[in-house]
Design an enzyme around this catalytic site. Structure first.
Site, short mmCIF file in Angstrom:
data_model
loop_
_atom_site.label_atom_id
_atom_site.label_comp_id
_atom_site.label_asym_id
_atom_site.label_seq_id
_atom_site.Cartn_x
_atom_site.Cartn_y
_atom_site.Cartn_z
N ARG A 1 -11.88 0.15 -10.09
CA ARG A 1 -11.55 0.58 -11.44
C ARG A 1 -10.65 -0.40 -12.17
O ARG A 1 -10.15 -1.35 -11.59
CB ARG A 1 -10.85 1.96 -11.40
CG ARG A 1 -9.52 1.97 -10.63
CD ARG A 1 -8.99 3.37 -10.48
NE ARG A 1 -7.76 3.43 -9.69
CZ ARG A 1 -6.54 3.44 -10.20
NH1 ARG A 1 -6.36 3.36 -11.50
NH2 ARG A 1 -5.48 3.51 -9.41
N TYR B 1 -5.99 -0.11 0.10
CA TYR B 1 -5.70 -0.04 -1.33
C TYR B 1 -5.27 -1.42 -1.80
O TYR B 1 -4.31 -2.00 -1.27
CB TYR B 1 -4.58 0.96 -1.64
CG TYR B 1 -4.15 0.89 -3.08
CD1 TYR B 1 -5.00 1.30 -4.11
CD2 TYR B 1 -2.90 0.38 -3.43
CE1 TYR B 1 -4.62 1.20 -5.44
CE2 TYR B 1 -2.51 0.29 -4.76
CZ TYR B 1 -3.37 0.71 -5.76
OH TYR B 1 -3.00 0.60 -7.07
N ARG C 1 6.66 -6.24 13.19
CA ARG C 1 6.77 -4.89 13.75
C ARG C 1 7.82 -4.87 14.85
O ARG C 1 8.14 -5.88 15.47
CB ARG C 1 5.42 -4.43 14.29
CG ARG C 1 4.79 -5.31 15.34
CD ARG C 1 3.45 -4.74 15.80
NE ARG C 1 2.80 -5.57 16.79
CZ ARG C 1 1.81 -6.41 16.53
NH1 ARG C 1 1.39 -6.56 15.30
NH2 ARG C 1 1.28 -7.12 17.52
N LYS D 1 -7.88 -1.66 -7.79
CA LYS D 1 -7.46 -1.40 -9.17
C LYS D 1 -6.87 -2.67 -9.79
O LYS D 1 -5.99 -3.31 -9.21
CB LYS D 1 -6.43 -0.26 -9.17
CG LYS D 1 -5.73 -0.04 -10.51
CD LYS D 1 -4.28 -0.46 -10.41
CE LYS D 1 -3.58 -0.33 -11.74
NZ LYS D 1 -2.19 -0.88 -11.70
N HIS E 1 -12.70 -1.21 5.13
CA HIS E 1 -12.45 0.23 5.11
C HIS E 1 -10.97 0.55 4.96
O HIS E 1 -10.09 -0.21 5.36
CB HIS E 1 -12.97 0.92 6.40
CG HIS E 1 -12.97 0.07 7.62
ND1 HIS E 1 -14.10 -0.21 8.33
CD2 HIS E 1 -11.97 -0.60 8.22
CE1 HIS E 1 -13.80 -1.01 9.34
NE2 HIS E 1 -12.51 -1.25 9.29
N ASN F 1 -9.72 -11.77 4.72
CA ASN F 1 -10.03 -10.48 5.34
C ASN F 1 -8.87 -9.53 5.13
O ASN F 1 -7.73 -9.84 5.48
CB ASN F 1 -10.28 -10.67 6.85
CG ASN F 1 -10.61 -9.35 7.53
OD1 ASN F 1 -11.74 -8.89 7.50
ND2 ASN F 1 -9.60 -8.74 8.14
N ASN G 1 2.24 -2.08 -4.95
CA ASN G 1 2.46 -2.75 -6.24
C ASN G 1 3.48 -2.07 -7.13
O ASN G 1 3.83 -2.60 -8.18
CB ASN G 1 1.12 -2.83 -6.99
CG ASN G 1 0.49 -1.46 -7.18
OD1 ASN G 1 0.72 -0.55 -6.40
ND2 ASN G 1 -0.33 -1.33 -8.21
N TYR G 2 4.00 -0.91 -6.73
CA TYR G 2 4.87 -0.13 -7.61
C TYR G 2 6.22 0.10 -6.95
O TYR G 2 6.29 0.62 -5.83
CB TYR G 2 4.19 1.22 -7.91
CG TYR G 2 4.91 2.10 -8.90
CD1 TYR G 2 5.33 1.60 -10.13
CD2 TYR G 2 5.17 3.44 -8.61
CE1 TYR G 2 5.98 2.42 -11.04
CE2 TYR G 2 5.81 4.27 -9.52
CZ TYR G 2 6.22 3.75 -10.73
OH TYR G 2 6.87 4.56 -11.64
N ALA H 1 -1.13 -7.33 12.66
CA ALA H 1 -1.30 -5.91 12.38
C ALA H 1 0.04 -5.19 12.34
O ALA H 1 0.99 -5.56 13.06
CB ALA H 1 -2.19 -5.28 13.45
#
Length: 337
Positions: free
Chosen positions: A221, A254, A328, A239, A251, A265, A274-275, A311
């Site tokens: 979008r 965002y 991590r 977005k 899969h 990848n 982003n916010y 990861a």
């Protein structure tokens, strides 16, 4: 040969919601075809024009009228001795706006002039218009196996060889030849390039590049541009972002307010954060970057070409080219009591 002149009544203060892409008045203008017409705001402006034999006033509640219907209308008017009619209630009615020379012997049926009074009438009209649009696209070379189930508005352009599967919706969009819009997909104000495939997904105000696959269940979008040969898989939302050629987000990711370089990848569960609670910030990722599963990229951020993000890493600082980033906490194993 008998000639017909049309007046199309348009109320400039009315809020005409589009029906299958166009307002009722715009549908009437399109349906007039080669027949001369004039759009007026008041019925009193509908005056006979000397060089034409017949005149018709079309109300904006009858968007289904076509040029073929109007030619039939001329024959009916000639047969029944009517030189001026108002079209808007399913029958040809004498209108007082015309100084008619002949009195009609009786009203004659005009079943094509279906008046829209209720929401149910509107839905029926939309169904007819969607089908007309689909049939027109199919005649121009698009592949539409079931013209009754698809929703294609008048503003959409389907090139020859474009495939629209049953129950797909295409609004205000351009579908290039060889592209496939899968069943139950929605494409709105978008462009889908040749060879791209949309599978049970939603694409709005975006561009999908050649050979790219989207879905199932993806959401693209807000001015996003997806390059050629990309893979946008299930439950991926994009977005206001640009993905260059060959990017893969297979899969559960965002990608918001970002630019992602070629052949990068984006691993499962990756979030472009982003916010910050007050403002949106942008992330720039270079080409051939590997972003491992469950990574968080906290904008504003820049990641250089060839970088490797392990990861489950949260990245908050810029990353240089070909750097390896792991963030991590080291796991511990303890004996259960």
């Amino acid at each position: 040969m008998k000639t017909l002149f049309l007046y199309i009544l348009c109320d400039p203060t009315a809020e005409d919601d589009p029906i299958a892409g166009l307002t009722p008045v715009e549908w009437l203008m399109l349906g007039a075809g080669s027949i001369p017409y004039r759009v007026i705001e008041r019925e009193e402006q509908a005056l006979p024009v000397a060089e034409y034999d017949y005149h018709a006033l079309l109300l904006p509640t009858t968007p289904l009228v076509t040029e073929k219907d109007l030619l039939t209308l001329t024959e009916e008017m000639d047969r029944h001795g009517i030189d001026g009619v108002q079209l808007g209630s399913g029958r040809l009615q004498k209108t007082p706006a015309f100084a008619a020379r002949k009195q009609p012997k009786r009203r004659c049926a005009a079943p094509f002039a279906l008046e829209i009074k209720t929401r149910a009438d509107r839905y029926k009209a939309e169904q007819v218009l969607f089908r007309k649009n689909a049939e027109k696209c199919a005649q121009n070379g698009a592949i539409i196996p079931d013209v009754d189930s698809v929703r294609i508005d008048a503003l959409s352009v389907l090139e020859e060889g474009a495939v629209i599967e049953p129950y797909a919706s295409v609004m205000g969009s351009k579908i290039r030849g060889g592209a496939r819009i899968g069943a139950f997909s929605e494409v709105e104000n978008a462009e889908v390039c040749a060879g791209a495939t949309i599978t049970r997904s939603v694409v709005k105000s975006s561009v999908i590049g050649e050979g790219t696959t989207v879905g199932p269940f993806a959401y693209i979008r807000m001015n996003s541009v997806i390059g050629a040969g990309c893979r946008v898989g299930d439950f991926v939302e994009i977005k206001n972002s640009r993905l260059h050629d060959g990017v893969k987000a297979a899969h559960l990711a965002y990608i918001g307010d970002a630019e992602v370089g070629e052949r990068t990848n984006v691993g499962c569960g990756t979030v472009f954060a982003n916010y910050d609670g007050k403002k949106k910030h942008r992330t720039v990722v270079g080409k051939e970057v590997f972003i491992g599963a469950n990574s968080n990229l906290v904008a504003p951020l820049s990641i250089g070409n060839g970088a490797f993000i392990a990861a489950a890493t949260t990245v908050t600082k810029d990353v240089s080219e070909k750097a390896f980033v792991i963030g991590r906490v080291r796991e511990e194993q303890k004996k259960r009591e």
